[in-house]
Each structure stands twice: as structure tokens, then as C-alpha cells.
Design an enzyme around this catalytic site. Structure first.
Site, PDB file in Angstrom:
ATOM      1  N   GLU A 181      71.528   6.969  25.924  1.00 37.82           N
ATOM      2  CA  GLU A 181      71.227   7.899  24.883  1.00 37.82           C
ATOM      3  C   GLU A 181      71.124   9.292  25.725  1.00 37.82           C
ATOM      4  OE1 GLU A 181      69.660   4.934  24.907  1.00 37.82           O
ATOM      5  OE2 GLU A 181      70.070   4.407  23.080  1.00 37.82           O
TER       6      GLU A 181
ATOM      7  N   HIS B 280      60.794   0.155  16.485  1.00 38.94           N
ATOM      8  CA  HIS B 280      61.844   0.517  15.492  1.00 38.94           C
ATOM      9  C   HIS B 280      61.548   0.864  14.043  1.00 38.94           C
ATOM     10  CE1 HIS B 280      63.672  -1.878  18.512  1.00 38.94           C
ATOM     11  NE2 HIS B 280      64.813  -1.768  18.283  1.00 38.94           N
TER      12      HIS B 280
END
Ligand SMILES: Cc1ncc(C[n+]2csc(CCOP(=O)(O)OP(=O)(O)O)c2C)c(N)n1
Lengths: 326, 326
Positions: B61, B130
Site C-alpha cells: 500500500e 474490512h
């Protein structure tokens, strides 16, 4: 190897950087530079050698210890010192400061104060160069301490799998802030030893030898431009000052300091110039020009105006302002 | 083109329209190429634009967003995908310290025109790591624009505006809306960032909502209408720029305000809206303001538990009723 004239020019640039760093330190101690400084005196050969091997349109990304890169990459001592002294004439109009010296017009795309953060940016700049087909190179300069942060490894891997024209140049000055890198790293060469694990070459060079740095960067740059992918260059060096501010660096053993001070990049270049038959007066002339340039820079920066306070609310957005509401 | 399009198809369509228009638009992210994205929001891009414009990345990321940043600084218009908005924390340095500050701290020399897209929010039982609605994270950082569309047409129109923006934009695609459908907008459709939409008119109370909370607020408005309370629903669309004028204008007609937000009450964007109203619209109010927001707990897994924690139609209806009776 450069000829005597080329080496003299590199020597003079290193002398300018050394004098600018001394001036910055002095101004800091006199309260004329706020915040902090991270001086690179002792590490000049890396910036100057690498710059000499780069094209003018290549990109450079540096850390908060980036005065030498800004200066090697075309910023003037006056612009840099004015920025340090919070003047409107500073490189970043007094909004960056010592840790963020940037001169985009000459490819010096910034100095970043979060350790390792700029490595992915350099990868992105190299990616962009490839997408635009320009054969530009991106170079990230960083310290040994940065090799233990995740972004270092993410960057090496991504650059390797995408075969990007980027060079990772580690300035291994043996210390992070105050902790020796060897105490917190499981391999002896923090950058070069890890490069092969990411599928890219890792080389070690004497970072105080301006010609050796130039040769290595030039060679790795040609390779990267030819599409052969990134490389890691670990340049061994030493900082003359402490980590930042007025740190006297008492944590460093006296013999170590003595050994490295004897291996000073300017002395080394001066010796080479003598070997190549350059007269002492010629070298003194270069020193003299460097001294005069930096003295004038200090005076000019001191005399410059401070920033218009209204500038505090500009440059957040593309429209020039800072409004977050419509 | 079909007469309806899903929100998820609108994401790919919005990106594709800009990639056709501007060769400097490139995409990068995990699984966005051949796989078409884990949410199938990039389906078809690789086929149409090829691997030189649609790049699959490793799970990195920091490198994804950092490289997008470097590319944006050097002439490209990257659209980076972070799979789930929770993972923005892995590259938070880039969102909090690097991207939004570079224009400012370089005195306007370096700009970062990029889009970071990410799947946001709960309602699908993905559990605590999530499911978060993280748009309020971005709201704490000056220098980022924040888009969160609620309809397929807005996805396309706001994507166009985001990609064309000279400023960095974080683009939140709501997971719970991906399967929703709407009419596809005509070619050239652009929704200027920072323009809220009044999606239902009403004279009794203003509901300010964002993304998946917009259809929820509309459902609540239907229930309330059955009770004789007419709610005006404002889809904020963007948090920065924030269209406070539309909120205040609506309040002029209704004199009652409820914000409906999915992110936690603690530090949620509704607090910012409410504080603007307190500052500038206090005289317009005939009742206290109410915030319906997420509970300040990690998101639980079971539907029955998740419903306790994120706003529901019943919670919005209850909040409005309490104001109507005030
Ligand atoms: C992410 C992050 N962690 C910690 C710091 C604090 N810090 C500033 S400089 C430094 C040491 C870095 O050492 P090195 O990478 O070797 O660079 P050098 O200063 O020697 O040039 C640390 C820990 C920081 N700026 N960023």
C-alpha cells in the site's frame, strides 16, 4: 575518471556546500535559523558525484538531511539560506524550511522528513518517466536508518518487478539519530546486502570519493536507462556534525571520528588535484570563490524580507488558496 | 449503452471515460487488471487500455500510493486503488503527511493531481477490519479533497471531476452501494466537486447524508412522510470541498437538522457540519441538532450486531421524531 578541470569544478561545488553547511550551523546557534537543521557536512561527495553523473532533467528525492542535494542540484546558497532564515526569497517561500528544501525547476523534487517516505515517490517518478518515454532517471537518497522501514522494501520490490529506471542511493553514515545502524540491523551492509533479496544489484562505494560516486552512479544510471532496471548503491560516509540541531555527537568513539575526519571528501579531492598537477593557488582560488559566494549569500539572505503573513493561507489548493468550503 | 448501470460498473465506466480522454491517466492497484478488481470495479480496463495503463501491483500500500504520488508530481494522472478503505491506514503517511502537504511546503512548486479510490463502509458483514467508514480520517487532514458518491451517475460525474482535479482526491466507493442501479449519465457528464444535491425536497427537517446514508435517509423520509413529516434530504457528495451553503439554504426552509453519517460519532464529519450550523446558522434553528452516526466501537460481524452499530432507517426516524416534537 574526470579530468583535472572537471574535478576542480566538483571540488568547488563541494566547498560551496561545506561552507553553506557551516554557515547554517552558525546561524542556527545564533538563533537566526528556527527549528532544526540536519547538516550533511562530510557527505558532500555523494550529492556532487551523483549530480555530476545525472542528466539535468533527472529527478532527485532527498531526506530532511538534504541541503547538499539541493545545492548540488542547482539551488543557490542564497536561496537555501534564505529558506532556513524564513525569508520570502527562500526556495519554498519560507513554507518548507531546512527539512523540505525543494527546487522543482532543476528536478530536485523535495526533501521529506518522514524516514523512507520518498522512496516510493522516486519509484513513481521513474514509472512516470517510463510511461512518458523520456529516459529520465529518478534517484532517491536516504540514510542507513531508512533501510529498516517498510517503504524501503516495498519500493525495491516494486521497482524491480516493474524494471524501473530508479537508483536507490543509501548514504550510510553509520548512525541513525544516535543509535549505530549496526546495533539494529542483522546484515552488515544495510542497503546493499538486501538488494539481491529483491532481485536487484547492490553495490558499495566510498561515499567520500567524489569520482568513485560519479563513476558508480553513471554506470548504474546507464544500465537503468537501458531498461535493465533499478539498483542500490550504498555509499559509505560520515557526518561531521551530530544528527541535528546542536547535537555534539558525543556517542561516537574518538578514534572513529578521527579516522573519518582524515578521510574527508574535500581533502581527498584536493589530494587528487595535486596528483594531477593542479597548482595549489588554483585550488585556493576555488576555495576563495566558495567562501565569497557563501558570505554574500548569508548577507543577502539576512537582508531579505520575511514572508507576507497572508502567504500562510495560500498554496493548499490548485486555485492558490486554502478554502475547504465552497 | 444499457438504460441502467450499476454503481460498480459506473466506477469502471467513469475511469474509462477519462482514460479515453486523457492519455496521462493510468491506474494501479492490487488485482485491478486481469481480475478486474476484487469488487469488479475495474472490469474491462485492462482489455481496453492494456498493461501500460492498467498496472497490477504487489500488496504494497505504501508503494502504491507513494508511487502514484511520484507519478503525479511528474506529469501523470494516476488513479490508485486501495482495496478496502481500512487499508488506508497502511499508507496513511502518504494521505496524512506527504500528498496533502507537498504543494504547500514547496511554496507551490510541486503539485499532486491524483485520485486514491477505495471501497468504504459496512453493511456487508465483513467484520471490524474490512467494514469501516473512514471518510472522517481523511477529513482531519487539510489538503485532501474527499468525494463519496451515492448514485451511479454521480460516480461517473465525480470520477471525471476527481481525475481532472489539480488537487489530490480521495474517492470513497461505498461497498453497500456497488450493486445498486441507476441511469447512466450522458457523455461528458461532470459533477463539480463540492456541489451538494437536494435529492428530496421537504419543509420540516433537513437530513444531511453521504454515500450509502443517502438512500437510507430517503427511506427514512418516506416513513416520516407517512407520519406527516416532510424531510428534505441533502446528499453532501463531498466532504472537501464542503457545500455548507446548500445545507444552510435547506435549513432556512426547514429550521431542523439531522446529520446521518456512517463513520463513528466520535470525530465524524457530522460534527463539522453541525459546528458550521452552530457558527453560522444558529438563528435558523428551531430545535437542537441531532447526529445519527456510527457507535464508537469496532464494527461487529453478525448482521444483528452490525445493525446496532451503524445507522438504520429506524434510528433516523426516531431522531427526526424527537425533533418534530421539540
Ligand atoms: C518514520 C519516522 N520515524 C522516525 C523519525 C525520526 N528520525 C528522524 S531522522 C532519524 C534517523 C534516520 O537515520 P538515517 O536514515 O540513517 O538518516 P541520517 O539522518 O543518518 O541521514 C529518525 C529516527 C522520522 N523522521 N520518521
Amino acid at each position: 575518471m574526470t579530468d583535472a578541470t572537471g574535478l576542480l569544478a566538483r571540488y568547488e561545488r563541494m566547498a560551496v556546500i561545506r561552507r553553506t553547511e557551516k554557515a547554517a550551523h552558525d546561524l542556527f546557534l545564533r538563533g537566526l535559523v528556527k527549528g532544526t537543521t540536519h547538516l550533511a557536512a562530510g557527505q558532500e561527495a555523494i550529492a556532487v558525484g551523483a549530480s555530476a553523473a545525472l542528466r539535468p532533467d533527472d529527478y532527485v528525492f532527498a531526506t530532511y538531511r538534504g541541503h547538499h542535494h539541493a545545492l548540488a542540484r542547482g539551488a543557490t546558497p542564497e536561496e537555501c539560506l534564505a529558506e532556513l532564515m524564513s525569508r520570502a526569497t527562500g526556495l519554498c517561500r519560507a513554507k518548507g524550511g531546512s527539512m523540505h528544501l525543494t527546487k522543482a525547476a532543476t528536478g530536485m523534487l523535495g526533501s521529506y522528513a518522514i524516514v523512507g517516505s520518498h522512496l516510493p515517490m522516486a519509484v513513481g517518478a521513474a514509472w512516470s518517466a517510463r510511461l512518458r518515454g523520456t529516459e529520465q532517471l529518478a534517484v532517491a537518497f536516504f540514510g542507513d536508518g531508512a533501510t529498516n522501514i517498510g517503504a524501503f522494501h516495498e519500493s525495491l520490490n516494486l521497482a524491480a518487478v516493474w524494471k524501473l529506471p530508479v537508483l536507490f542511493v543509501c548514504e550510510n553514515n553509520l548512525y541513525m539519530e544516535y543509535t549505530p545502524i549496526a546495533d539494529v540491523t542483522a546484515v552488515p551492509r544495510p542497503a546493499a546486502d538486501r538488494a539481491p533479496a529483491h532481485g536487484i544489484p547492490g553495490e558499495v562505494v566510498d561515499g567520500n570519493d567524489v569520482e568513485a560516486v560519479e563513476e558508480a552512479v553513471g554506470r548504474l544510471a546507464r544500465r537503468a536507462r537501458a531498461g535493465e532496471g533499478p539498483a542500490v548503491l550504498e555509499a559509505e560516509t560520515y557526518r561531521h556534525f551530530g544528527h541535528s540541531r546542536a547535537d555534539p555527537a558525543a556517542y561516537r568513539p574518538a578514534e572513529e571520528v578521527e579516522r573519518w575526519v582524515k578521510h574527508d571528501p574535500l581533502d581527498l579531492a584536493r589530494g587528487r588535484l595535486a596528483e594531477r598537477g593542479v597548482a595549489e593557488e588554483t585550488v585556493t582560488g576555488a576555495d576563495e570563490r566558495a567562501r565569497a559566494l557563501v558570505e554574500r549569500a548569508v548577507e543577502a539572505a539576512r537582508a531579505a524580507e520575511g514572508p507576507d503573513p497572508r502567504e500562510a493561507l495560500t498554496d493548499v489548493w490548485a486555485d492558490g488558496g486554502a478554502a475547504w468550503r465552497t | 449503452m444499457a438504460d441502467v448501470i450499476t454503481y460498480r460498473e459506473a466506477v469502471a465506466e467513469g475511469i474509462a471515460r477519462e482514460m479515453r480522454r486523457d492519455a496521462s491517466v493510468v491506474c494501479l492497484g492490487e488485482d485491478i487488471g486481469a481480475a478486474g478488481g476484487v469488487f469488479k470495479t475495474t472490469t474491462g480496463l485492462l482489455t481496453e487500455f492494456g498493461p501500460e495503463r492498467v498496472w497490477d501491483t504487489p500488496i504494497s500500500e505504501q508503494a502504491i500510493v507513494g508511487a502514484a504520488m511520484g507519478a503525479a508530481m511528474t506529469g501523470m494522472r494516476p488513479v490508485a486503488e486501495i482495496m478496502f478503505s481500512d487499508f488506508l491506514a497502511c499508507c496513511w503517511d502518504y494521505l496524512a503527511n506527504e500528498i496533502p502537504k507537498v504543494r504547500y511546503m514547496t511554496g507551490g512548486q510541486v503539485t499532486v493531481p491524483l485520485v486514491v479510490r477505495t471501497a468504504n463502509g459496512g453493511g456487508l458483514g465483513f467484520g471490524a477490519q474490512h467494514s469501516q467508514a473512514t471518510e472522517n480520517w481523511a477529513l482531519t487532514v487539510p489538503g485532501l479533497k474527499i468525494a463519496a458518491p451515492a448514485t451511479p451517475a454521480d460516480v461517473i460525474g465525480m470520477m471525471a471531476a476527481a481525475i481532472r482535479s489539480e488537487d489530490p482526491v480521495v474517492f470513497f466507493e461505498h461497498k453497500a452501494l456497488l450493486a445498486t442501479k441507476g441511469p447512466p449519465p450522458p457523455p461528458g457528464h461532470v459533477v463539480e466537486l463540492g456541489r451538494a444535491a437536494v435529492v428530496r425536497e421537504g419543509a420540516d427537517v433537513t437530513l444531511v447524508a453521504l454515500a450509502s446514508m443517502v438512500p437510507l435517509a430517503l427511506k427514512a423520509a418516506d416513513v416520516l412522510s407517512g407520519e406527516g413529516i416532510e424531510a428534505e434530504v441533502v446528499d453532501l457528495r463531498c466532504l472537501v470541498p464542503l457545500d455548507a451553503a446548500t445545507v444552510l439554504a435547506s435549513l432556512r426552509g426547514t429550521s431542523r437538522l439531522v446529520t446521518v453519517e456512517e463513520n463513528p460519532y466520535q470525530g465524524g464529519w457530522g460534527a463539522t457540519v453541525v459546528s458550521i450550523v452552530a457558527d453560522e446558522g444558529f438563528g435558523l434553528l428551531d430545535a437542537p441538532v441531532r447526529r445519527v452516526a456510527g457507535e464508537c466501537v469496532p464494527l461487529p460481524f453478525a448482521d444483528a450486531l452490525e445493525e446496532q452499530v451503524i445507522p438504520t432507517v429506524e434510528k433516523v426516524v426516531a431522531a427526526v421524531r424527537s425533533l418534530a416534537a421539540y
